[in-house]
Design an enzyme around this catalytic site. Structure first.
Site, PDB file in Angstrom:
ATOM      1  N   ASP A  75       0.818  -1.206   0.000  1.00  0.00           N
ATOM      2  CA  ASP A  75       0.000   0.000   0.000  1.00  0.00           C
ATOM      3  C   ASP A  75       0.855   1.260   0.000  1.00  0.00           C
ATOM      4  OD1 ASP A  75      -2.212  -1.563  -0.032  1.00  0.00           O
ATOM      5  OD2 ASP A  75      -2.947  -1.021   1.952  1.00  0.00           O
ATOM      6  N   GLY A  76       1.972   1.228   0.726  1.00  0.00           N
ATOM      7  CA  GLY A  76       2.842   2.399   0.789  1.00  0.00           C
ATOM      8  C   GLY A  76       3.433   2.737  -0.570  1.00  0.00           C
ATOM      9  N   ARG A 160       3.689  16.616  24.349  1.00  0.00           N
ATOM     10  CA  ARG A 160       2.605  17.447  24.861  1.00  0.00           C
ATOM     11  C   ARG A 160       1.418  17.373  23.905  1.00  0.00           C
ATOM     12  NH1 ARG A 160       5.105  23.180  27.035  1.00  0.00           N
ATOM     13  NH2 ARG A 160       6.604  22.331  28.539  1.00  0.00           N
ATOM     14  N   ASP A 179      -3.474  14.554  20.665  1.00  0.00           N
ATOM     15  CA  ASP A 179      -2.153  14.324  20.100  1.00  0.00           C
ATOM     16  C   ASP A 179      -2.097  14.749  18.636  1.00  0.00           C
ATOM     17  OD1 ASP A 179      -1.438  13.309  22.518  1.00  0.00           O
ATOM     18  OD2 ASP A 179      -1.093  11.260  21.846  1.00  0.00           O
TER      19      ASP A 179
END
Length: 293
Positions: A75-76, A160, A179
């Site tokens: 797929d990549g 963070r 995120d």
């Protein structure tokens, strides 16, 4: 079809063994087949220039008479080929050389059968929508690119959360502390978006999927928007400083650094990816097999 071009992921097809088999098979049946790159150039083999001129495949090297591009890898590899060749408007057929994928239609063991079907014009063409994304800093364009799977805005630097403001068609939708945020196409619904809890959508649909990555709330849900929608993601002040910032990534490939106040404007791209489909039930079969694992 009788004129083909083969893109081979050398890590999954060492020495282009499978690519050369395909070329021989097609040429023995009166067709023409070109190979991307390679160490021994011949009549039906195209030498590639410096890799710095393109991401993976230089579209300028594909002969104009090419009717189909065969992509050997996973797929990549197919995602990268779709991005590189989007302006060519040539149908792509993925041949899966590794683990089970969603985009690569054909398994390596079924190559001969697929080639016969292609040579006899027993196939269909399916168009897949793509995303266009523009990163802006004070209305100055930082970067613009396209994606077949998704555009992902995530934190950059220290661990963070990032604060985002989301707008749809100029109207404020919601603020997230997470995120990251994934905006994906139906094709990308089985990729990163699925891992983040997003829905699976039929790849031929025209929709935008909005999925938060690890949101800091108990009531966050993925949002499905019409393909005509324009989504603006703004990096808000809060947990993020200019030192940390965020990052927008297109199909896991190209990326741009973002700071507080920067925006990414995302909408359906004018370009589409054309995929060769050998059977109408391919996606459902793959989905069923994946879900049963």
């Amino acid at each position: 079809m009788n004129v083909f071009y083969v893109i081979s992921n050398e890590l999954k097809d060492p020495g282009q063994e499978t690519a050369r088999f395909i070329r021989s098979y097609i040429e023995e049946r009166g067709g023409t087949c070109f190979l991307r790159g390679g160490h021994t150039a011949g009549v039906s083999e195209v030498e590639s220039p410096s890799a710095q001129q393109y991401r993976y495949t230089d579209a300028r090297q594909i002969p104009g008479e090419t009717q189909c591009v065969l992509v050997l890898g996973g797929d990549g590899t197919l995602l990268q080929a779709a991005r590189d060749l989007v302006e060519c408007s040539i149908p792509l057929l993925g041949v899966n050389m590794g683990t089970l994928g969603y985009l690569a239609e054909i398994e390596k063991k079924n190559i001969t059968e697929a080639l016969e079907a292609l040579l006899k014009d027993k196939f269909s063409i399916e168009e897949r929508m793509m995303l266009s994304g523009t990163a802006l800093h004070q209305n100055r364009k930082l970067m613009q690119d396209i994606a077949l799977n998704d555009i992902v805005i995530t934190r950059s630097g220290r661990m963070r959360v990032v604060d985002f403001n989301i707008y749809v068609d100029g109207v404020f939708l919601n603020a997230y502390s997470a995120d990251g945020i994934i905006v994906s196409t139906p094709t990308g619904s089985t990729g990163y978006s699925l891992s983040a809890g997003g829905p699976i959508v039929a790849p031929s649909a025209s929709l935008l999927l909005l999925t938060a990555i690890a949101p800091h709330t108990l009531n966050s849900r993925p949002i499905v928007l019409p393909g005509t929608a324009e989504v603006v993601i703004e990096v808000a002040s809060g947990h993020v400083t200019d030192i940390d910032g965020a990052e927008a990534t297109f199909d896991g490939d190209t990326s741009v650094k973002l700071n507080v106040g920067d925006r990414v404007v995302i909408s359906q791209a004018e370009q589409k990816t054309k995929l060769v489909k050998m059977k109408n039930t391919g996606f459902l079969e793959i989905l069923r097999e994946k879900m049963n694992k």
